[in-house]
Design a protein around this motif. Structure first.
Motif, PDB file in Angstrom:
ATOM      1  N   ASP A  28       0.825  -1.216   0.000  1.00 52.23           N
ATOM      2  CA  ASP A  28       0.000   0.000   0.000  1.00 52.23           C
ATOM      3  C   ASP A  28       0.857   1.264   0.000  1.00 52.23           C
ATOM      4  N   GLY A  29       1.919   1.255  -0.792  1.00 52.60           N
ATOM      5  CA  GLY A  29       2.728   2.460  -0.968  1.00 52.60           C
ATOM      6  C   GLY A  29       3.868   2.640   0.011  1.00 52.60           C
ATOM      7  N   THR A  30       4.056   1.723   0.959  1.00 53.95           N
ATOM      8  CA  THR A  30       5.158   1.847   1.920  1.00 53.95           C
ATOM      9  C   THR A  30       6.464   1.425   1.256  1.00 53.95           C
ATOM     10  N   VAL A  31       7.413   2.344   1.164  1.00 52.44           N
ATOM     11  CA  VAL A  31       8.659   2.114   0.440  1.00 52.44           C
ATOM     12  C   VAL A  31       9.816   1.984   1.418  1.00 52.44           C
ATOM     13  N   ALA A  32      10.590   0.924   1.261  1.00 50.78           N
ATOM     14  CA  ALA A  32      11.888   0.796   1.927  1.00 50.78           C
ATOM     15  C   ALA A  32      12.959   1.196   0.926  1.00 50.78           C
ATOM     16  N   ALA A  33      13.955   1.936   1.369  1.00 51.83           N
ATOM     17  CA  ALA A  33      14.934   2.494   0.429  1.00 51.83           C
ATOM     18  C   ALA A  33      15.629   1.408  -0.396  1.00 51.83           C
ATOM     19  N   TRP A  34      16.067   0.334   0.268  1.00 50.43           N
ATOM     20  CA  TRP A  34      16.730  -0.751  -0.456  1.00 50.43           C
ATOM     21  C   TRP A  34      15.726  -1.850  -0.735  1.00 50.43           C
ATOM     22  N   PRO A  35      15.730  -2.442  -1.914  1.00 46.38           N
ATOM     23  CA  PRO A  35      16.743  -2.333  -2.969  1.00 46.38           C
ATOM     24  C   PRO A  35      16.427  -1.326  -4.070  1.00 46.38           C
ATOM     25  N   TRP A  36      15.323  -0.581  -3.947  1.00 47.18           N
ATOM     26  CA  TRP A  36      14.934   0.324  -5.025  1.00 47.18           C
ATOM     27  C   TRP A  36      16.003   1.354  -5.335  1.00 47.18           C
ATOM     28  N   GLN A  37      16.750   1.796  -4.324  1.00 50.06           N
ATOM     29  CA  GLN A  37      17.733   2.860  -4.531  1.00 50.06           C
ATOM     30  C   GLN A  37      18.852   2.439  -5.471  1.00 50.06           C
ATOM     31  N   ALA A  38      18.989   1.140  -5.722  1.00 58.43           N
ATOM     32  CA  ALA A  38      20.017   0.686  -6.659  1.00 58.43           C
ATOM     33  C   ALA A  38      19.759   1.220  -8.065  1.00 58.43           C
ATOM     34  N   GLY A  39      18.493   1.531  -8.368  1.00 61.23           N
ATOM     35  CA  GLY A  39      18.159   2.038  -9.700  1.00 61.23           C
ATOM     36  C   GLY A  39      17.958   3.538  -9.762  1.00 61.23           C
ATOM     37  N   GLY A  40      18.027   4.221  -8.621  1.00 63.02           N
ATOM     38  CA  GLY A  40      17.804   5.659  -8.591  1.00 63.02           C
ATOM     39  C   GLY A  40      17.011   6.047  -7.356  1.00 63.02           C
ATOM     40  N   ASP A  41      16.173   7.054  -7.486  1.00 58.47           N
ATOM     41  CA  ASP A  41      15.337   7.480  -6.364  1.00 58.47           C
ATOM     42  C   ASP A  41      14.396   6.340  -5.978  1.00 58.47           C
ATOM     43  N   PRO A  42      14.412   5.900  -4.711  1.00 57.90           N
ATOM     44  CA  PRO A  42      13.627   4.709  -4.356  1.00 57.90           C
ATOM     45  C   PRO A  42      12.129   4.874  -4.534  1.00 57.90           C
ATOM     46  N   VAL A  43      11.584   6.050  -4.246  1.00 51.65           N
ATOM     47  CA  VAL A  43      10.140   6.246  -4.397  1.00 51.65           C
ATOM     48  C   VAL A  43       9.753   6.201  -5.875  1.00 51.65           C
ATOM     49  N   GLN A  44      10.538   6.848  -6.712  1.00 54.99           N
ATOM     50  CA  GLN A  44      10.243   6.821  -8.141  1.00 54.99           C
ATOM     51  C   GLN A  44      10.376   5.414  -8.710  1.00 54.99           C
ATOM     52  N   GLU A  45      11.411   4.685  -8.284  1.00 57.35           N
ATOM     53  CA  GLU A  45      11.603   3.324  -8.768  1.00 57.35           C
ATOM     54  C   GLU A  45      10.461   2.411  -8.311  1.00 57.35           C
ATOM     55  N   PHE A  46      10.022   2.608  -7.087  1.00 60.59           N
ATOM     56  CA  PHE A  46       8.887   1.833  -6.565  1.00 60.59           C
ATOM     57  C   PHE A  46       7.633   2.100  -7.388  1.00 60.59           C
ATOM     58  N   GLU A  47       7.341   3.371  -7.640  1.00 55.77           N
ATOM     59  CA  GLU A  47       6.142   3.723  -8.388  1.00 55.77           C
ATOM     60  C   GLU A  47       6.200   3.170  -9.811  1.00 55.77           C
ATOM     61  N   LEU A  48       7.358   3.239 -10.424  1.00 53.63           N
ATOM     62  CA  LEU A  48       7.503   2.704 -11.785  1.00 53.63           C
ATOM     63  C   LEU A  48       7.244   1.198 -11.777  1.00 53.63           C
ATOM     64  N   ALA A  49       7.810   0.505 -10.801  1.00 55.96           N
ATOM     65  CA  ALA A  49       7.616  -0.941 -10.713  1.00 55.96           C
ATOM     66  C   ALA A  49       6.151  -1.276 -10.428  1.00 55.96           C
ATOM     67  N   ARG A  50       5.518  -0.501  -9.572  1.00 58.16           N
ATOM     68  CA  ARG A  50       4.107  -0.765  -9.251  1.00 58.16           C
ATOM     69  C   ARG A  50       3.227  -0.575 -10.498  1.00 58.16           C
ATOM     70  N   ARG A  51       3.528   0.425 -11.298  1.00 57.68           N
ATOM     71  CA  ARG A  51       2.755   0.631 -12.530  1.00 57.68           C
ATOM     72  C   ARG A  51       2.955  -0.529 -13.498  1.00 57.68           C
ATOM     73  N   LYS A  52       4.175  -1.019 -13.576  1.00 58.62           N
ATOM     74  CA  LYS A  52       4.446  -2.173 -14.449  1.00 58.62           C
ATOM     75  C   LYS A  52       3.673  -3.398 -13.977  1.00 58.62           C
ATOM     76  N   ALA A  53       3.642  -3.600 -12.662  1.00 63.83           N
ATOM     77  CA  ALA A  53       2.969  -4.778 -12.123  1.00 63.83           C
ATOM     78  C   ALA A  53       1.474  -4.742 -12.346  1.00 63.83           C
ATOM     79  N   THR A  54       0.907  -3.555 -12.393  1.00 66.09           N
ATOM     80  CA  THR A  54      -0.548  -3.443 -12.498  1.00 66.09           C
ATOM     81  C   THR A  54      -1.013  -3.063 -13.894  1.00 66.09           C
TER      82      THR A  54
END
Length: 318
Positions: free
Chosen positions: A289-315
Motif C-alpha cells: 500500500d505504498g510503503t517504500v523501503a529504500a533498499w533495494p529500489w535505490q540501486a536504480g535511482g530514487d527509491p520512491v520513483q523506482e517503486f512507483e515505476l515498478a508498481r505501474r508495471k505490475a498493475t
C-alpha cells in the motif's frame, strides 16, 4: 477486490515501516532536534527513552527501532549527549554506539572504535539479556574487519539471546560476502544452513532472497552483455527457487509479522519485477500500500520513483 478498484495510496519512503509509534517519534525529532537548545535535548531524550522502554522483551521490535533511530540520528549530537548524561542507561549506550557505526558507514571509518566497543560491552553488562549491544558489535566487526573467530564470537552472543535476529543475519550475510571477508561459496553455505533450520516466517526469513538480490546487483554492476541478460539470474535454479519459496506466502495477511516485514515485502516485489513475474508482484504491492523501503529500489535511482515505476508495471493491463 482488484488492486485498482480502490484508491491507491501514493508511494512514501517510510524508514519506520509499519511501526506507527516510531514514525510519530521520527516526525517529532525532525521538528525539534535542529534547535540545539538544552530544553530540546531534554525533550528528545525523554521521547527516545519512553519509546525504547516499551515492550522491553520484544527483541525484534527493539532491534528495528534502535536501528532506524541510529540511522536517523547519525551525525547528530543527541545520542552522544544522552549517553554522556546517563552512562548507566543501556538504551542510551546502545543507541550512541549504533549512531557512531551508522555515521562511520557514510564516512568510511570509525574514528573511536574502542569507545564504541566499550559502550556496547557496558550496555551488555547492564542488560545481559538484550541482544542489541551484540548486534551493534557485529556491525563494528564489519567496519573494522575483525578476524573471523572474533566475529563469530559476537555472532554467537546475538543468537544466544535472539535466535532469528533479522539484523544479525543480514550483517553476517554482508560479512561473509566476497565484497567483505568471505566468498560466494560461504554465502551459499550460510544461507543453506539457515534455510534448513529457520521457520518460514522468522524475522530473518529474507536472508536468502537478500543474498540473491545482491548477486543480481553484482551481475548488473559488471555492465556490458552480462548486465543486459541479468534477468536470467531469476530463471536459473537458485534465483528461481528462492523466489518460489516465498512468493506465495509472504503477501498473505499475517504471515510475516516481524517489525521489518514491509522491508521484506519491498524486496520481494523488487525481485518479482526483476524476474518479470508481474502477476505475483501485484499482490505484494497491494499488501505494501505504498510503503517504500529504500533498499533495494535505490540501486536504480530514487527509491520512491523506482517503486512507483515498478508498481505501474505490475498493475499494467488491469
Amino acid at each position: 477486490m482488484a488492486f485498482l478498484s480502490r484508491r491507491r495510496r501514493g508511494a512514501r519512503l517510510a524508514p519506520e515501516l509499519g511501526d506507527q509509534e516510531l514514525g510519530r517519534l521520527l516526525k517529532s525529532l525532525l521538528a525539534t532536534t535542529r534547535t540545539g537548545t538544552i530544553a530540546t535535548t531534554d525533550l528528545c531524550v525523554a521521547q527516545l527513552s519512553r519509546l525504547l522502554a516499551q515492550k522491553p522483551d520484544d527483541w525484534d521490535r527493539r532491534t528495528h527501532r534502535m536501528g532506524v533511530l541510529a540511522g536517523f540520528l547519525a551525525g547528530s549530537h543527541l545520542a552522544r549527549s544522552w549517553a554522556a548524561r546517563e552512562p548507566r542507561d543501556a538504551d542510551a549506550l546502545v543507541l550512541h554506539a549504533w549512531t557512531e557505526v551508522a555515521h562511520a558507514r557514510t564516512q568510511g571509518g570509525l574514528p573511536d572504535a574502542d569507545g564504541v566497543v566499550r559502550s556496547c560491552l557496558r550496555a551488555a553488562e547492564l542488560a545481559p539479556r538484550d541482544p542489541t549491544p551484540w548486534v551493534v558489535l557485529l556491525a563494528v566487526a564489519r567496519v573494522e574487519r575483525w578476524a573471523r573467530p572474533r566475529v563469530f564470537g559476537v555472532w554467537n552472543e546475538v543468537i544466544a539471546r535472539d535466535r532469528w535476529n533479522r539484523e544479525a543475519y543480514l550483517s553476517m550475510l554482508g560479512h561473509l560476502s566476497p565484497e567483505e571477508a568471505g566468498s560466494r561459496v560461504q554465502v551459499l553455505e550460510f544461507v543453506d544452513t539457515l534455510r534448513a533450520r529457520m521457520p518460514a516466517n522468522a524475522p530473518c526469513a529474507a536472508t536468502e532472497l537478500t543474498a540473491q538480490v545482491r548477486q543480481y546487483h553484482a551481475v548488473l554492476d559488471r555492465g556490458g552483455f552480462e548486465a543486459l541478460v541479468a534477468r536470467n539470474h531469476w530463471s536459473q535454479a537458485m534465483g528461481a527457487q528462492a523466489l518460489d519459496r516465498v512468493a506465495h506466502n509472504w503477501a498473505r495477511p499475517g504471515f510475516l509479522n516481524h517489525a521489518a516485514a514491509p522491508a521484506d515485502l519491498n524486496l520481494l516485489a523488487y525481485a518479482l519485477l526483476a524476474a518479470d513475474r508481474r502477476m505475483e508482484a501485484r499482490a505484494v504491492f497491494e499488501a505494501l500500500d505504498g510503503t517504500v523501503a529504500a533498499w533495494p529500489w535505490q540501486a536504480g535511482g530514487d527509491p520512491v520513483q523506482e517503486f512507483e515505476l515498478a508498481r505501474r508495471k505490475a498493475t499494467a493491463g488491469r
